[in-house]
Design a protein around this motif. Sequence first.
Motif, PDB file in Angstrom:
ATOM      1  N   ASN A 137       0.793  -1.227   0.000  1.00  0.00           N
ATOM      2  CA  ASN A 137       0.000   0.000   0.000  1.00  0.00           C
ATOM      3  C   ASN A 137       0.829   1.281   0.000  1.00  0.00           C
ATOM      4  O   ASN A 137       0.316   2.339  -0.353  1.00  0.00           O
ATOM      5  CB  ASN A 137      -0.945   0.018   1.208  1.00  0.00           C
ATOM      6  N   ARG A 138       2.092   1.192   0.443  1.00  0.00           N
ATOM      7  CA  ARG A 138       2.840   2.433   0.658  1.00  0.00           C
ATOM      8  C   ARG A 138       4.166   2.542  -0.071  1.00  0.00           C
ATOM      9  O   ARG A 138       4.600   3.665  -0.388  1.00  0.00           O
ATOM     10  CB  ARG A 138       3.170   2.582   2.153  1.00  0.00           C
ATOM     11  N   PHE A 168      -1.861   3.853  -1.502  1.00  0.00           N
ATOM     12  CA  PHE A 168      -1.124   5.101  -1.767  1.00  0.00           C
ATOM     13  C   PHE A 168      -0.276   5.011  -3.031  1.00  0.00           C
ATOM     14  O   PHE A 168       0.354   5.988  -3.421  1.00  0.00           O
ATOM     15  CB  PHE A 168      -0.210   5.435  -0.585  1.00  0.00           C
ATOM     16  N   LYS A 244       9.575   7.615   0.059  1.00  0.00           N
ATOM     17  CA  LYS A 244       8.567   7.914   1.090  1.00  0.00           C
ATOM     18  C   LYS A 244       8.457   6.715   2.020  1.00  0.00           C
ATOM     19  O   LYS A 244       8.249   6.840   3.211  1.00  0.00           O
ATOM     20  CB  LYS A 244       7.215   8.185   0.440  1.00  0.00           C
ATOM     21  N   PHE A 245       8.533   5.546   1.434  1.00  0.00           N
ATOM     22  CA  PHE A 245       8.492   4.300   2.199  1.00  0.00           C
ATOM     23  C   PHE A 245       9.341   3.306   1.429  1.00  0.00           C
ATOM     24  O   PHE A 245       9.020   2.972   0.296  1.00  0.00           O
ATOM     25  CB  PHE A 245       7.046   3.802   2.321  1.00  0.00           C
ATOM     26  N   ASN A 275      15.972   5.076   8.589  1.00  0.00           N
ATOM     27  CA  ASN A 275      14.799   5.531   9.340  1.00  0.00           C
ATOM     28  C   ASN A 275      15.004   6.900   9.979  1.00  0.00           C
ATOM     29  O   ASN A 275      14.047   7.520  10.422  1.00  0.00           O
ATOM     30  CB  ASN A 275      14.400   4.506  10.392  1.00  0.00           C
ATOM     31  N   ARG A 276      16.245   7.347  10.041  1.00  0.00           N
ATOM     32  CA  ARG A 276      16.477   8.707  10.538  1.00  0.00           C
ATOM     33  C   ARG A 276      16.118   9.729   9.466  1.00  0.00           C
ATOM     34  O   ARG A 276      16.032  10.924   9.747  1.00  0.00           O
ATOM     35  CB  ARG A 276      17.943   8.869  10.947  1.00  0.00           C
ATOM     36  N   LYS A 279      10.989   6.527   6.057  1.00  0.00           N
ATOM     37  CA  LYS A 279      10.487   5.261   6.583  1.00  0.00           C
ATOM     38  C   LYS A 279      11.114   4.119   5.811  1.00  0.00           C
ATOM     39  O   LYS A 279      11.047   4.095   4.582  1.00  0.00           O
ATOM     40  CB  LYS A 279       8.966   5.236   6.413  1.00  0.00           C
TER      41      LYS A 279
END
Lengths: 429, 566, 129
Positions: A137-138, A168, A244-245, A275-276, A279
């Motif tokens: 989804n992402r 998304f 974004k992911f 992750n800093r 995502k």
Amino acid sequence: MKVEDVVCPFCGCLCDDLVVEVENNRVTSVENGCTLANEKLMEDHRLKNPIRRERGSWKDVSYDAAIQETAEILLDADRPLLYGWSGTHGEAQSVGVHLAELLGAVIDNTSTVCHGPSILAIQEVGHPGCTLGQVKNRADVIVYWGANPIDAHPRHMSRYTTYADGFFVKDAFKERKVIVIDVRKTESSAVANEFVKVDQGGDYAVLSALRAIVRGKGDLIPVKVAGVTREQLFRVADICKNAKFGAIFFGLGLTMSPGKNKNIRNAIELTEELNRHTKFTISPMRGHWNVYGSNEVFTWISGYPYAVDFARGIAFYNPGETTSVDILRRGECDACLVVASDPGAHFPRACAEHLARIPTVQIDPHVNATTHLATLQIPVAVTGIDAEGTAYRMDGVPIRTRKLYEGTYPSDLEILGKIYARVKEAKGS
Amino acid sequence: MTGLLVKNAYVIDPLSGVNGEIMDIAIRDGKIVEEVGSGAVVIDAGGCLTLPGGIDSHSHVCGTKVNFGRYMSPEDMRAGRTARKGVMHVTSGYSVPTTFGNSYRYSSMGYTTVLEGAMAPLEARHTHEEFTATPHQDMLANTLFDGNWSIMEAVRDKDVKRAAAVVAWTLAAVKGFAIKLTNPGGTEAWGWGEDVHSIRDEVPHFGVTPAEIIETMIQANELLNLPHSVHIHCNNLGVPGNYQTTLDTIGLAPDLNRERQSLYLTHVQFHSYGGSTWKDICSKSEEVARAVNARPQVAIDMGQIMFGRTTTMTADGPMEFKLYMLHHNKWSNHDVELETGSGIIPVYYSRKSLVNCVMWAIGLELALLTKNPWQCMLATDNPNGAPFVKYPEIIALLMSRKLREYEMKAIDPRTEHFVPLFAIDRELDWYEIAVMTRAAQAKALGITRIGKGHLAPGAEADIAIYPLKPDELDPAVDYQQVMAGFAKTSYTIKRGRVVARDGEVIVEGANSTIWTRAEVPPEFDLNKDPEFVKKFEQYYTVRMRNYPVQDIYLPRGVSIRTEASL
Amino acid sequence: MRFVLNTGRTIRQGSYVERKNSPVYREEAASLHMDRVDMLDLEIEEGSHVRVKSDQGAVVMVARPADGLVRGEVFVCLGPYANFLVNPETHGTGMPDFKTTVVTIEPTTDPVPTVRELMEQCGGVGYEG
């Protein structure tokens, strides 16, 4: 008879959208499945009945005699090894762990020659992961590292990544970037937006280089790292940071090559680093359809995902010592129960030789390489075809497999339950 | 059945209004009865403290993240292990014991019912598998709705009934007990590596706020007439200054139910911080307790921390990442599609850390400053604040000012400047402890109706007999005996059967799983809702037909049926 | 000549994984994929039998040209043929070096053994089922 939403008992994708046609206790057609699913579900080559090796030849024996002999072999052993488990359902695995507990045996599953090193790495640094739907989804960036899903997990790309449209990500094929990192070109690398060819044994160095770039220490990077150019490393790091992911999926290309668990640790730490900025998640491409289930079941009963040794009464865990290959290599076990796997084919030769030396009992529906090494084989129903039970997908999602018809073979659970009962009775507890 | 008779019991049964009477308790067929015949087996309690079986209303013991806590922590598994003995299986683990380890340890402390604090619906089957392997407690599962897409869509559409329908469908499908909101909206934001920072922040892409989710779910909960209220883990857990978010959340709770609270706030210690950084963190327990005291429609549990090693695990994924940035120990995260998240990191709460000392004090303060013990339950958010085996120590701390002062000497000396604990004289009594460890839980969870938490005829015969003689002990002074006594019952009786004696489990267990089925009118049945079905098939990665937990996973399921007012 | 032997899954290996005594499985599991120039150097063609040797032993396989490999690397799908050559040492990890076995390869006219024959060489008794 048509059965819908059938769960495929082949790989860790555990696809649950198959439609099969069943006639006269056989699957006659499969829709939605990959080649592996079709071959598995339409099978027609079971071992007919229990067989026993007697002075250089094989004889048919009854289930009852086979169960009794198995119990006796296990009771007689000083250091039994119970190996396999990934190709059966959780309920049977659970009896297996309790059997090991009762016998003071070592119990190990196929992670030992698969994602065992991933587990070791996770035990050092943890595991930032997610369910596969989160990726579908992402995710706008997918990385396959040391993995060849087209051959090993044929629907992974269409169900969860490259071609899977999500909430998304409406047009996955256009919106998603796919990076494949491997030591060789594969079918999977051919469909990637970016293929990173790493020298054999160079994964650790490449992971370290990417971590350095993401951390802002790119000036340390030489022109080439393990065959990968500086430009490509920066490009890959850039794609990842701007995701974004992002989702990394890794396979045995990392767990089995030099560095092993340290490769995985490095990959997980790269994920943490990312992750800093955005995502990112990381997930092992688990092989057997229920190998993750064996880790789960072993863990909630014994505390450890594999390689559990009950010889001291408590549960003891020390991979490298209590792992099957090491125990067989050292010639340590004096009996082996193999359930739902084939160490004869998938362990180094020296291990197979030890299995041939000791009483080895195999519980498996099919004649495989281990059959020739065994002293006894008990055929059982195939979970997902004529037996049912719980399986855990590669991302930890538990799904109940379906029984497609009422067959004539007993399930793993029934056979193991009887062996357990006899051992328990003999132990007087 | 000949029955069982417990004689000479010093009974405290708050729900029945019994406070310290020497009584006999008759048991037949697993229930408390008026009397049994002369053939009954007799247990002489010898004047010892006898309570309804303990109930933990918020604990993490079964399911995906708990098992991952074990999986990733061989060091914790090694830290607590026992061999197979009698009917007892091998156990491993200290802060995240194996299922049998949890079950035996709870049982020897007299606990007979435990609520798992957070079950992701998609992974419910796993929770139920572990419930079956936790044989000495009846189990219930809080079901996570904090990032549920269908819920957020209903909230956005201001459609409370739709939200209720989603809850009813989900609880029935996954055999869940109650609505849990963990960092509502925050777990969805974490899908993008973000979080929400107040109850008025908007959740990315969904156009709703945590406050709207909370308010809608409280209404939906009452429309469904569920036994428990909404059970919330507030936004901003563990953030200095978060007490304001907690007060804002308490402020949202209407008073809608005569039987129990309308909002249950869990592990409130983690949500009662003043200050703005880790340097100036201070206790805001007085403000929070004041709000609770003023509003009978809320209930809380302490979320006490105790010094030592433990493992934190929660559906609050973003919070665990923040914690990881602080500790740099190992970190696991597991987001669950369309529903929620989760994270795990091991921690060590140190007496030498001022922050940890402040946290330790806050939990105790909440219990001591909440006037009505029915509104504040004893719990550690096991294992987040501490493993539940620390409960006896917490009881002792609450009952003895002397013990608190003794502890004060061992902790960071600056602590007293940041917390009011050492100015509080209150010492809880046996009755209040009985309320805070079982009766209040039964009432808050709404399970007195199925015979939990009390000893009146008709109740489930779940009983704990502790080797403590309240008439001969002064808990303010004899805190060592109090600790030892609550750590090991003389007898734990579960459904009329002695299951543990003097700290050892003596029979194989056979527990029940308690879940909720809210009957909704057909037009609210989402199985027949084309929009719901379509979205399910589009966005989940399992088929809708493979999602519900089959009955076979609840060999002794007990469903509480309610009639929805839709 | 010296090579590094890599192993991994193939779709055909997976398809026949439960028919390990079938001719198709043998054909797949005993296929040694290698670079075409390496094949020229060894003076072998597609389908030639080769003896592959490691410190653990030797097994006869069938050479096949592959495009995805660089010179000096060969690939065999996981299975009993590759494992005839893999060292069981795990360096304390439980995991053998399945992907980096050093082997030598030479042409041969010897036949490719069946899975059953391989297992008999390990001390087993073949089952004809």
